[in-house]
Structure formats: structure tokens, C-alpha cells
Design a protein around this motif. Structure first.
Motif, PDB file in Angstrom:
ATOM      1  N   SER A 153     -33.961  42.666  75.231  1.00 63.86           N
ATOM      2  CA  SER A 153     -32.807  43.556  75.166  1.00 63.86           C
ATOM      3  C   SER A 153     -32.411  43.794  73.711  1.00 63.86           C
ATOM      4  O   SER A 153     -32.819  43.057  72.811  1.00 63.86           O
ATOM      5  CB  SER A 153     -31.616  42.984  75.957  1.00 63.86           C
ATOM      6  OG  SER A 153     -31.319  41.676  75.506  1.00 63.86           O
ATOM      7  N   TYR A 155     -28.976  44.844  71.149  1.00 66.52           N
ATOM      8  CA  TYR A 155     -27.533  45.027  71.080  1.00 66.52           C
ATOM      9  C   TYR A 155     -27.162  45.809  69.822  1.00 66.52           C
ATOM     10  O   TYR A 155     -27.834  45.740  68.792  1.00 66.52           O
ATOM     11  CB  TYR A 155     -26.775  43.700  71.139  1.00 66.52           C
ATOM     12  CG  TYR A 155     -26.866  42.840  69.899  1.00 66.52           C
ATOM     13  CD1 TYR A 155     -26.085  43.108  68.766  1.00 66.52           C
ATOM     14  CD2 TYR A 155     -27.702  41.725  69.849  1.00 66.52           C
ATOM     15  CE1 TYR A 155     -26.152  42.310  67.634  1.00 66.52           C
ATOM     16  CE2 TYR A 155     -27.777  40.921  68.730  1.00 66.52           C
ATOM     17  CZ  TYR A 155     -26.994  41.217  67.624  1.00 66.52           C
ATOM     18  OH  TYR A 155     -27.071  40.436  66.507  1.00 66.52           O
ATOM     19  N   VAL A 195     -29.544  56.514  75.184  1.00 73.13           N
ATOM     20  CA  VAL A 195     -28.452  55.692  75.703  1.00 73.13           C
ATOM     21  C   VAL A 195     -27.129  56.367  75.331  1.00 73.13           C
ATOM     22  O   VAL A 195     -26.957  56.831  74.203  1.00 73.13           O
ATOM     23  CB  VAL A 195     -28.485  54.271  75.101  1.00 73.13           C
ATOM     24  CG1 VAL A 195     -27.312  53.440  75.605  1.00 73.13           C
ATOM     25  CG2 VAL A 195     -29.800  53.583  75.417  1.00 73.13           C
ATOM     26  N   PRO A 197     -23.400  55.700  74.533  1.00 77.69           N
ATOM     27  CA  PRO A 197     -22.433  54.632  74.268  1.00 77.69           C
ATOM     28  C   PRO A 197     -21.002  55.069  74.602  1.00 77.69           C
ATOM     29  O   PRO A 197     -20.740  56.246  74.866  1.00 77.69           O
ATOM     30  CB  PRO A 197     -22.591  54.418  72.760  1.00 77.69           C
ATOM     31  CG  PRO A 197     -22.902  55.793  72.244  1.00 77.69           C
ATOM     32  CD  PRO A 197     -23.753  56.450  73.313  1.00 77.69           C
ATOM     33  N   LEU A 204     -22.737  46.850  72.582  1.00 75.66           N
ATOM     34  CA  LEU A 204     -23.549  47.560  73.572  1.00 75.66           C
ATOM     35  C   LEU A 204     -24.883  46.844  73.739  1.00 75.66           C
ATOM     36  O   LEU A 204     -25.633  46.688  72.772  1.00 75.66           O
ATOM     37  CB  LEU A 204     -23.771  49.003  73.112  1.00 75.66           C
ATOM     38  CG  LEU A 204     -24.812  49.825  73.891  1.00 75.66           C
ATOM     39  CD1 LEU A 204     -24.366  50.023  75.335  1.00 75.66           C
ATOM     40  CD2 LEU A 204     -25.052  51.172  73.212  1.00 75.66           C
ATOM     41  N   TRP A 205     -25.173  46.404  74.961  1.00 69.82           N
ATOM     42  CA  TRP A 205     -26.460  45.780  75.278  1.00 69.82           C
ATOM     43  C   TRP A 205     -27.320  46.759  76.062  1.00 69.82           C
ATOM     44  O   TRP A 205     -26.835  47.409  76.989  1.00 69.82           O
ATOM     45  CB  TRP A 205     -26.265  44.512  76.103  1.00 69.82           C
ATOM     46  CG  TRP A 205     -25.836  43.310  75.326  1.00 69.82           C
ATOM     47  CD1 TRP A 205     -24.565  42.869  75.122  1.00 69.82           C
ATOM     48  CD2 TRP A 205     -26.685  42.388  74.640  1.00 69.82           C
ATOM     49  NE1 TRP A 205     -24.554  41.734  74.349  1.00 69.82           N
ATOM     50  CE2 TRP A 205     -25.861  41.405  74.042  1.00 69.82           C
ATOM     51  CE3 TRP A 205     -28.070  42.297  74.474  1.00 69.82           C
ATOM     52  CZ2 TRP A 205     -26.362  40.355  73.295  1.00 69.82           C
ATOM     53  CZ3 TRP A 205     -28.575  41.239  73.724  1.00 69.82           C
ATOM     54  CH2 TRP A 205     -27.731  40.289  73.135  1.00 69.82           C
ATOM     55  N   VAL A 206     -28.594  46.857  75.688  1.00 70.59           N
ATOM     56  CA  VAL A 206     -29.539  47.732  76.381  1.00 70.59           C
ATOM     57  C   VAL A 206     -30.726  46.894  76.842  1.00 70.59           C
ATOM     58  O   VAL A 206     -31.414  46.269  76.026  1.00 70.59           O
ATOM     59  CB  VAL A 206     -30.035  48.873  75.470  1.00 70.59           C
ATOM     60  CG1 VAL A 206     -30.978  49.792  76.235  1.00 70.59           C
ATOM     61  CG2 VAL A 206     -28.853  49.661  74.906  1.00 70.59           C
ATOM     62  N   ASP A 207     -30.969  46.883  78.140  1.00 67.67           N
ATOM     63  CA  ASP A 207     -32.064  46.101  78.724  1.00 67.67           C
ATOM     64  C   ASP A 207     -33.384  46.860  78.559  1.00 67.67           C
ATOM     65  O   ASP A 207     -33.526  47.974  79.036  1.00 67.67           O
ATOM     66  CB  ASP A 207     -31.778  45.859  80.198  1.00 67.67           C
ATOM     67  CG  ASP A 207     -32.806  44.933  80.860  1.00 67.67           C
ATOM     68  OD1 ASP A 207     -33.791  44.552  80.197  1.00 67.67           O
ATOM     69  OD2 ASP A 207     -32.632  44.612  82.040  1.00 67.67           O
ATOM     70  N   VAL A 208     -34.358  46.246  77.864  1.00 69.53           N
ATOM     71  CA  VAL A 208     -35.674  46.871  77.672  1.00 69.53           C
ATOM     72  C   VAL A 208     -36.793  45.931  78.121  1.00 69.53           C
ATOM     73  O   VAL A 208     -37.956  46.109  77.745  1.00 69.53           O
ATOM     74  CB  VAL A 208     -35.879  47.281  76.191  1.00 69.53           C
ATOM     75  CG1 VAL A 208     -34.884  48.336  75.773  1.00 69.53           C
ATOM     76  CG2 VAL A 208     -35.797  46.065  75.258  1.00 69.53           C
TER      77      VAL A 208
END
Length: 295
Positions: A153, A155, A195, A197, A204-208
């Protein structure tokens, strides 16, 4: 009378030279439109195609400019502005860039992962920095263990921009670190990752995790490009949110900026805090959670 005639001639020349290029960006193989492609002139003025691939860009001197169209997953195109007709809508086809991804994906399925770790700048100060539409801000995330793994992830620490008129869209990008040029190198993920925001103070966390993005031994460069997906907006419109930056002492260059994919520039901010005895740089608080390969 002579002066008036000269003024009319001058205005006529300027009106004629200030023209607009209109076009649509498409995939060369499928013919489908390509959303949010970078469109930039050699003189530095740039824009984005919209969600349907359409764009419009005003140009002052059509005889001495070059247009660059680019986006992740396609080969960039350079076109002389003299080849354009300003009274028609151009069709610009981009050729897909075939990357050697198959062996990476296949091999990653057999790899076992173990230890996890969150990496990025530790907070030391709390300054909000506003970026501009069209700019990509990229930071080096160092690998303290020099072990390979994958990124789970990402951030991004953000702050609210109170005067924001629009909310930008973030396009996340991942690169190897090129130690020879001391800049971001080859892409590690060959698709745009958009994404949306919120314009507020938060992380902000983005799952990858499912994207199988490799985490190299010498670290990874994570880029955040501010994209306008709001359509046609007024000139110099304010977009939010802002990035949170942190103070770092005695470090080499680790932040870069890139305007509409025209090349890397120093993106760090030199800073001296009056309450400190040492000087340093400000870098964006962007980081990753990684998972190392089990030995």
C-alpha cells in the motif's frame, strides 16, 4: 492615422497567431479514446485530455512549436505544430508500449512473503505545500534492509487547502531508482492508477497489494501526479488538497518534479528553521507498506 494602422496590424497578427489546437487521443490498435493523456507544448504550456480523450490547447506560434502527447502504457508522440490544422479536430493515435511483464507476474505467484514494514519520512515539522495541476511530485523511499519485496500500500499525508475551488485527482506512479542519474528510472507498474483524495487533513492510504509492484533492493520512487478531471476550469484555478512536507537534515536529493512528462527536476525545498541550528530540505510525507520476500 499611421499609428492607428500599425496598432490594427499588430492586433491582427497577434489574434492570428493565438490559435487553438483541438484533438482526440486514441489507442492505435483499438481506436478507443485514451482518458487524461498529457498534452504539452515544447514551450512548456500543457493540458490534459478529458475522460473521452478530447483536448484543446491554445498556441501562440504554430510555426515554431512541438506537441508532446504521452501517458503510461503508450509510446510518447512528438508532433510539429506546423502539421496541424486549427480548423479541424485532430485524431492522434498512440501506440501501446509492450512491457516484459509476463515473467514478472508468473514468477511473483511462486514467491513467499513474510516480514512487513512501513517506510517513509518520519514527521519533523508540519508544512503544507501546494502543488499545481500537471505536476508530478516523486519521492525516493529508501530500502533499509536491502531486501527485495513488493509494495502492499501507499500513503500520502495531506492537508486541507481552504481556498480550493476544485479537488484534484491523483495519478500514482512507481519507478526504480536510477543511482547513475540520481533520478527516477524505469516504471515498475505500467498503468495509470487514479485516486480521488479528500480536501482535508489526513493520511490517504491506497491499497496496491494485488498489483504485484516490486520493491527493489535500492528502494522505490513513488510519484503523485495532480490531474484535472473536473473538465474545463478557469485559468489559475485553485486545486486541493495540499501535500504535507517534513524537514530532513543532511540528505541527498530525494524529491523530484515532472511537468506533464517533460523531464525530471529538483523537487525538494531548501529550508532553514529559525529555531534550528542546522539547515536541511523539505520533502513530501509519502510512504509505503512493503512485504519482504521470505529467505
Amino acid at each position: 492615422m499611421k499609428i492607428i494602422n500599425l496598432l490594427i496590424l499588430f492586433l491582427t497578427i497577434n489574434l492570428c497567431s493565438a490559435q487553438a489546437i483541438k484533438g482526440i487521443v486514441k489507442d492505435k490498435l483499438t481506436g478507443e479514446s485514451i482518458a487524461y493523456a498529457n498534452v504539452v507544448l515544447k514551450n512548456g504550456k500543457g493540458t490534459y485530455a478529458n475522460e473521452f480523450g478530447d483536448f484543446e490547447l491554445k498556441i501562440k506560434n504554430i510555426n515554431s512549436d512541438t506537441l508532446k502527447i504521452s501517458t503510461i502504457g503508450y509510446k510518447s508522440r512528438l508532433l510539429p505544430a506546423t502539421s496541424f490544422k486549427t480548423d479541424v479536430i485532430l485524431e492522434i493515435f498512440l501506440e501501446p508500449e509492450i512491457a516484459n511483464l509476463d515473467e514478472v507476474v508468473i514468477s511473483s505467484k511462486r514467491i513467499k512473503y513474510g516480514e512487513k514494514e512501513i517506510l517513509g519520512e518520519k514527521r519533523d515539522g508540519n508544512m503544507g505545500v501546494t502543488s499545481l495541476i500537471g505536476y508530478e511530485t516523486t519521492v525516493l523511499i529508501e530500502n533499509p534492509k536491502y531486501k527485495t519485496g513488493k509494495v502492499n500500500s501507499v500513503y500520502i499525508n495531506l492537508k486541507k487547502r481552504k481556498d480550493a475551488e476544485y479537488i484534484a485527482t491523483f495519478n500514482l506512479k512507481f519507478y526504480e531508482f536510477d543511482s547513475i542519474t540520481n533520478s527516477p528510472g524505469k516504471l515498475l507498474y505500467h498503468e495509470n492508477l487514479y485516486v480521488k483524495p479528500k480536501n482535508k487533513k489526513y493520511k490517504l492510504w491506497v491499497d496496491v497489494k494485488d498489483l504485484e509492484i516490486r520493491f527493489p533492493e535500492n528502494g522505490i520512487c513513488v510519484g503523485v501526479e495532480m490531474v484535472n478531471t473536473s473538465g474545463k476550469v478557469k485559468k489559475y484555478a485553485y486545486f486541493g488538497p495540499r501535500y504535507r512536507y517534513t524537514f530532513t537534515e543532511e540528505k541527498d536529493l530525494q524529491t523530484w518534479s515532472n511537468y506533464h512528462n517533460t523531464g525530471w527536476r529538483d523537487g525538494s525545498i531548501k529550508y532553514k528553521n529559525p529555531k534550528r541550528t542546522k539547515v536541511g530540505v523539505l520533502n513530501p510525507m509519502i510512504g509505503v507498506e512493503v512485504e519482504y520476500i521470505s529467505e
